[in-house]
Each structure stands twice: as structure tokens, then as C-alpha cells.
Design an enzyme around this catalytic site. Sequence first.
Site, PDB file in Angstrom:
ATOM      1  N   SER A   1       5.603   5.708  -4.029  1.00 21.36           N
ATOM      2  CA  SER A   1       6.524   6.759  -3.566  1.00 21.36           C
ATOM      3  C   SER A   1       7.375   6.255  -2.408  1.00 21.36           C
ATOM      4  O   SER A   1       6.995   5.295  -1.717  1.00 21.36           O
ATOM      5  CB  SER A   1       5.669   7.953  -3.108  1.00 21.36           C
ATOM      6  OG  SER A   1       6.458   8.979  -2.556  1.00 21.36           O
ATOM      7  N   GLY A   2       8.509   6.880  -2.186  1.00 22.23           N
ATOM      8  CA  GLY A   2       9.300   6.693  -0.978  1.00 22.23           C
ATOM      9  C   GLY A   2       9.618   5.251  -0.616  1.00 22.23           C
ATOM     10  O   GLY A   2      10.088   4.471  -1.452  1.00 22.23           O
ATOM     11  N   ILE A   3       9.353   4.905   0.642  1.00 26.24           N
ATOM     12  CA  ILE A   3       9.693   3.569   1.157  1.00 26.24           C
ATOM     13  C   ILE A   3       8.896   2.482   0.431  1.00 26.24           C
ATOM     14  O   ILE A   3       9.419   1.406   0.133  1.00 26.24           O
ATOM     15  CB  ILE A   3       9.419   3.519   2.688  1.00 26.24           C
ATOM     16  CG1 ILE A   3      10.381   4.472   3.429  1.00 26.24           C
ATOM     17  CG2 ILE A   3       9.577   2.097   3.219  1.00 26.24           C
ATOM     18  CD1 ILE A   3      10.019   4.711   4.899  1.00 26.24           C
TER      19      ILE A   3
ATOM     20  N   GLY B   1       2.490   2.325  -2.640  1.00 24.07           N
ATOM     21  CA  GLY B   1       3.692   1.808  -3.313  1.00 24.07           C
ATOM     22  C   GLY B   1       4.207   2.697  -4.429  1.00 24.07           C
ATOM     23  O   GLY B   1       5.116   2.308  -5.154  1.00 24.07           O
TER      24      GLY B   1
ATOM     25  N   THR C   1       0.858  -1.195   0.000  1.00 24.07           N
ATOM     26  CA  THR C   1       0.000   0.000   0.000  1.00 24.07           C
ATOM     27  C   THR C   1       0.891   1.242   0.000  1.00 24.07           C
ATOM     28  O   THR C   1       1.948   1.259   0.639  1.00 24.07           O
ATOM     29  CB  THR C   1      -0.987   0.025   1.189  1.00 24.07           C
ATOM     30  OG1 THR C   1      -0.268   0.271   2.401  1.00 24.07           O
ATOM     31  CG2 THR C   1      -1.777  -1.273   1.303  1.00 24.07           C
TER      32      THR C   1
ATOM     33  N   TYR D   1       0.476  11.435  15.438  1.00 24.07           N
ATOM     34  CA  TYR D   1       1.220  10.557  14.513  1.00 24.07           C
ATOM     35  C   TYR D   1       1.777   9.357  15.279  1.00 24.07           C
ATOM     36  O   TYR D   1       1.633   8.202  14.857  1.00 24.07           O
ATOM     37  CB  TYR D   1       2.345  11.359  13.850  1.00 24.07           C
ATOM     38  CG  TYR D   1       3.230  10.542  12.931  1.00 24.07           C
ATOM     39  CD1 TYR D   1       2.778  10.137  11.671  1.00 24.07           C
ATOM     40  CD2 TYR D   1       4.512  10.158  13.318  1.00 24.07           C
ATOM     41  CE1 TYR D   1       3.586   9.385  10.837  1.00 24.07           C
ATOM     42  CE2 TYR D   1       5.326   9.413  12.487  1.00 24.07           C
ATOM     43  CZ  TYR D   1       4.861   9.025  11.244  1.00 24.07           C
ATOM     44  OH  TYR D   1       5.658   8.267  10.422  1.00 24.07           O
TER      45      TYR D   1
HETATM   46  N1  LIG Z   1      10.159   9.028   5.818  1.00 26.83           N
HETATM   47  C1  LIG Z   1      10.283   8.848   7.123  1.00 26.83           C
HETATM   48  O1  LIG Z   1      11.111   9.501   7.793  1.00 26.83           O
HETATM   49  C2  LIG Z   1       9.436   7.840   7.847  1.00 26.83           C
HETATM   50  C3  LIG Z   1       9.825   7.455   9.141  1.00 26.83           C
HETATM   51  C4  LIG Z   1       9.045   6.534   9.818  1.00 26.83           C
HETATM   52  C5  LIG Z   1       7.923   5.987   9.231  1.00 26.83           C
HETATM   53  N2  LIG Z   1       7.578   6.390   7.957  1.00 26.83           N
HETATM   54  C6  LIG Z   1       6.365   5.796   7.388  1.00 26.83           C
HETATM   55  O2  LIG Z   1       6.679   5.258   6.139  1.00 26.83           O
HETATM   56  C7  LIG Z   1       5.489   5.185   5.340  1.00 26.83           C
HETATM   57  C8  LIG Z   1       5.835   5.659   3.949  1.00 26.83           C
HETATM   58  O3  LIG Z   1       6.220   7.017   4.001  1.00 26.83           O
HETATM   59  P1  LIG Z   1       7.360   7.645   3.084  1.00 26.83           P
HETATM   60  O4  LIG Z   1       8.345   8.281   3.968  1.00 26.83           O
HETATM   61  O5  LIG Z   1       7.783   6.671   2.052  1.00 26.83           O
HETATM   62  O6  LIG Z   1       6.547   8.872   2.439  1.00 26.83           O
HETATM   63  P2  LIG Z   1       5.881   9.082   0.985  1.00 26.83           P
HETATM   64  O7  LIG Z   1       6.927   9.053  -0.050  1.00 26.83           O
HETATM   65  O8  LIG Z   1       5.028  10.287   1.146  1.00 26.83           O
HETATM   66  O9  LIG Z   1       4.993   7.771   0.831  1.00 26.83           O
HETATM   67  C9  LIG Z   1       3.754   7.619   1.466  1.00 26.83           C
HETATM   68  C10 LIG Z   1       2.905   6.774   0.573  1.00 26.83           C
HETATM   69  O10 LIG Z   1       1.617   6.600   1.189  1.00 26.83           O
HETATM   70  C11 LIG Z   1       0.657   7.042   0.252  1.00 26.83           C
HETATM   71  N3  LIG Z   1      -0.538   7.567   0.876  1.00 26.83           N
HETATM   72  C12 LIG Z   1      -0.656   8.623   1.701  1.00 26.83           C
HETATM   73  N4  LIG Z   1      -1.937   8.818   2.008  1.00 26.83           N
HETATM   74  C13 LIG Z   1      -2.637   7.879   1.325  1.00 26.83           C
HETATM   75  C14 LIG Z   1      -4.003   7.581   1.208  1.00 26.83           C
HETATM   76  N5  LIG Z   1      -4.949   8.299   1.817  1.00 26.83           N
HETATM   77  N6  LIG Z   1      -4.364   6.523   0.428  1.00 26.83           N
HETATM   78  C15 LIG Z   1      -3.440   5.799  -0.222  1.00 26.83           C
HETATM   79  N7  LIG Z   1      -2.140   6.060  -0.170  1.00 26.83           N
HETATM   80  C16 LIG Z   1      -1.749   7.081   0.601  1.00 26.83           C
HETATM   81  C17 LIG Z   1       1.347   8.135  -0.524  1.00 26.83           C
HETATM   82  O11 LIG Z   1       0.654   8.462  -1.696  1.00 26.83           O
HETATM   83  P3  LIG Z   1       0.807   9.938  -2.345  1.00 26.83           P
HETATM   84  O12 LIG Z   1       2.073   9.881  -3.143  1.00 26.83           O
HETATM   85  O13 LIG Z   1      -0.437  10.082  -3.153  1.00 26.83           O
HETATM   86  O14 LIG Z   1       0.897  10.923  -1.194  1.00 26.83           O
HETATM   87  C18 LIG Z   1       2.674   7.458  -0.767  1.00 26.83           C
HETATM   88  O15 LIG Z   1       2.589   6.483  -1.758  1.00 26.83           O
HETATM   89  C19 LIG Z   1       4.451   6.042   6.067  1.00 26.83           C
HETATM   90  O16 LIG Z   1       3.532   5.194   6.721  1.00 26.83           O
HETATM   91  C20 LIG Z   1       5.278   6.818   7.092  1.00 26.83           C
HETATM   92  O17 LIG Z   1       4.535   7.119   8.236  1.00 26.83           O
HETATM   93  C21 LIG Z   1       8.311   7.296   7.262  1.00 26.83           C
END
Ligand SMILES: NC(=O)c1ccc[n+]([C@@H]2O[C@H](COP(=O)([O-])OP(=O)(O)OC[C@H]3O[C@@H](n4cnc5c(N)ncnc54)[C@H](OP(=O)(O)O)[C@@H]3O)[C@@H](O)[C@H]2O)c1
Length: 254
Positions: A16-18, A14, A12, A150
Site C-alpha cells: 500500500s501507499g509509499i 509493501g 515492509t 507517533y
Molecule cells: N502518508 C504520509 O503522510 C506519511 C508521512 C510521513 C511518514 N509516513 C510513513 O510512511 C509509511 C507508509 O505509510 P503510508 O502513508 O504509505 O500508509 P499506508 O498506505 O497505510 O501504508 C502502510 C503500510 O504499512 C503496513 N502496516 C501497517 N501496520 C502493519 C503491521 N502491523 N504489520 C505489517 N504491515 C503493517 C500497511 O499494511 P495494511 O495495508 O495492512 O494496513 C501498509 O502496507 C509509514 O511508516 C508512515 O508512518 C507516511
Amino acid sequence: MKKLEGKTAVITGGNSGIGLATAQEFIAQGAKVIITGRNEKSINEALTLLGENAKGVIADSADMKQVKELGEKVKAITPNIDIIFVNAGIGQFNSADQMTEEMFDDIMNINFKGAYFSLQQLLPLVNDGGSVILNTSINAHIGMAGASVYAASKAALLSLAKNISAELLPRRIRINSVSPGPVVTPLHTADKLGLTDEQLEGMGSELVKQIPMGRFGQASEIAKTVAFFASDDSTFIVGAELFADGGMATLKGA
Ligand SMILES: NC(=O)c1ccc[n+]([C@@H]2O[C@H](COP(=O)([O-])OP(=O)(O)OC[C@H]3O[C@@H](n4cnc5c(N)ncnc54)[C@H](OP(=O)(O)O)[C@@H]3O)[C@@H](O)[C@H]2O)c1
């Protein structure tokens, strides 16, 4: 043989990012992946990058109608999956005295409620012996100004991993959690965090000071940790959590 040869994974968020880095890692390890996201354009861009072993499904985790259609949409692509990476999430931060009900609901609806019901939709498709990984955060363990909601959304996921794992023992499906520290992804943009550029820069330099390894993580480093739980390298591990945080929570800022 590659570690995920013959496996199918749903990731889920998938696009962007991680999530995207994990899709790349899973494919490199021999898996087929189905990525979900809320935005058709970014899903299609990710699919172009990922190539023929990836398919996409539109599902906004904040929209219960779409979440409840997720199982059927995945089933239309494949009736069985082996791995779920519950990753979609947002980072929004505000102090308790400034927190709005709207921000509270956005965080909880996407990070917890959306994750919970996505899992409910997808679990019936998971083969016995499958693996589920939740993307949580070290914020579930540390106290950080502005992070209360959060952090609570991620702590709720940690609890969910243990309790649903207990229900899934007869099917030998393991749920484990990966808790990243700060990672370089599009989440750390002023727009996504709801901050000004100045606030973002301040937050970034403050965070780096708190990471014993002195740097943010890379999404590919988190992806490899997720792949460990997804693979048969972790078959006796269930309800557990792995920190991938450069020591931020584990060394307590030493
Ligand atoms: N980066 C960090 O420092 C960090 C640290 C700890 C945990 N995390 C966790 O890692 C996970 C991924 O985050 P990331 O850092 O890779 O950021 P990201 O690049 O913003 O990726 C987040 C992903 O979740 C999707 N998303 C957000 N809201 C959504 C919704 N309502 N329905 C479906 N998809 C949705 C985003 O889609 P869009 O592209 O449309 O926004 C994107 O694909 C998150 O759960 C975050 O809390 C991140």
C-alpha cells in the site's frame, strides 16, 4: 543500465501507499522485490499489480512471532538481498491527556519495535555494500498537537539509523532515513487514522496550509527519494536523513 539492475529488495508494508509505490519504482529501476504485509488479500492484490518481479511474505510487525519468522521466510525465497526499505507503519494521533496505553503500544510496537526486529531478522541476509532505508517522518522534527507518540516512534528510527550504521561499517551496509511530510496515501483515511470524516477533512486542510509548496506529496515522489538511497548514487552517504516534505519542516512553514 537501470540503477537497481540485479538487486533484490525487501519492502515492509509493501502492499500500500509509499511501500507499494517504492516497489513499483524499484522494479522500474531493474530490481526484484519482496513485499511484506499483514493481510494476505492486499498482498496478493499488490503482487498482481507488480507482476513477475515481485514476491510476497506475510509478516505482521506487531506480532513478534511473525517478525521472528521473517528472516527464514525471505531466505526461502532468496538467500541474499541488497536493499531493505523499513516502511510498515501506522499513524495514530491523540493528545497526551487522552493517550491510552493501548494506542501507545500499537504505535510503538509497529513503528519502532516491529521495525527494529524486522531489521534484526533481515540484516544477516544483506550482501556487503547493501543499503537500508528507514521511512521516518517530519513529525520527528516538529511539534504537532496529538503527534507525541507517533513522532517519538519516528525519532527513535532516526537514532537507530545512525547507531546501527556504526555497527555495520565493516560490512559497508549503509542505513539512511527518508522523512516524508504529508503524502497522499491510504494512511490518510478516517479509518486508518482513527478519526471521523469531519476530523479528517479538518486535519487535511490544516496540514496543507502548513506546507510551503501548498500540496501533499505523491507516494511516487517519496519512492524516488528512497531509490536514491537504495542505489549506488549515494554510496558515500550513511546515517543521513533526507526530507521530502514540500518544505514543511525545512522552511518552517514560511
Ligand atoms: N502518508 C504520509 O503522510 C506519511 C508521512 C510521513 C511518514 N509516513 C510513513 O510512511 C509509511 C507508509 O505509510 P503510508 O502513508 O504509505 O500508509 P499506508 O498506505 O497505510 O501504508 C502502510 C503500510 O504499512 C503496513 N502496516 C501497517 N501496520 C502493519 C503491521 N502491523 N504489520 C505489517 N504491515 C503493517 C500497511 O499494511 P495494511 O495495508 O495492512 O494496513 C501498509 O502496507 C509509514 O511508516 C508512515 O508512518 C507516511
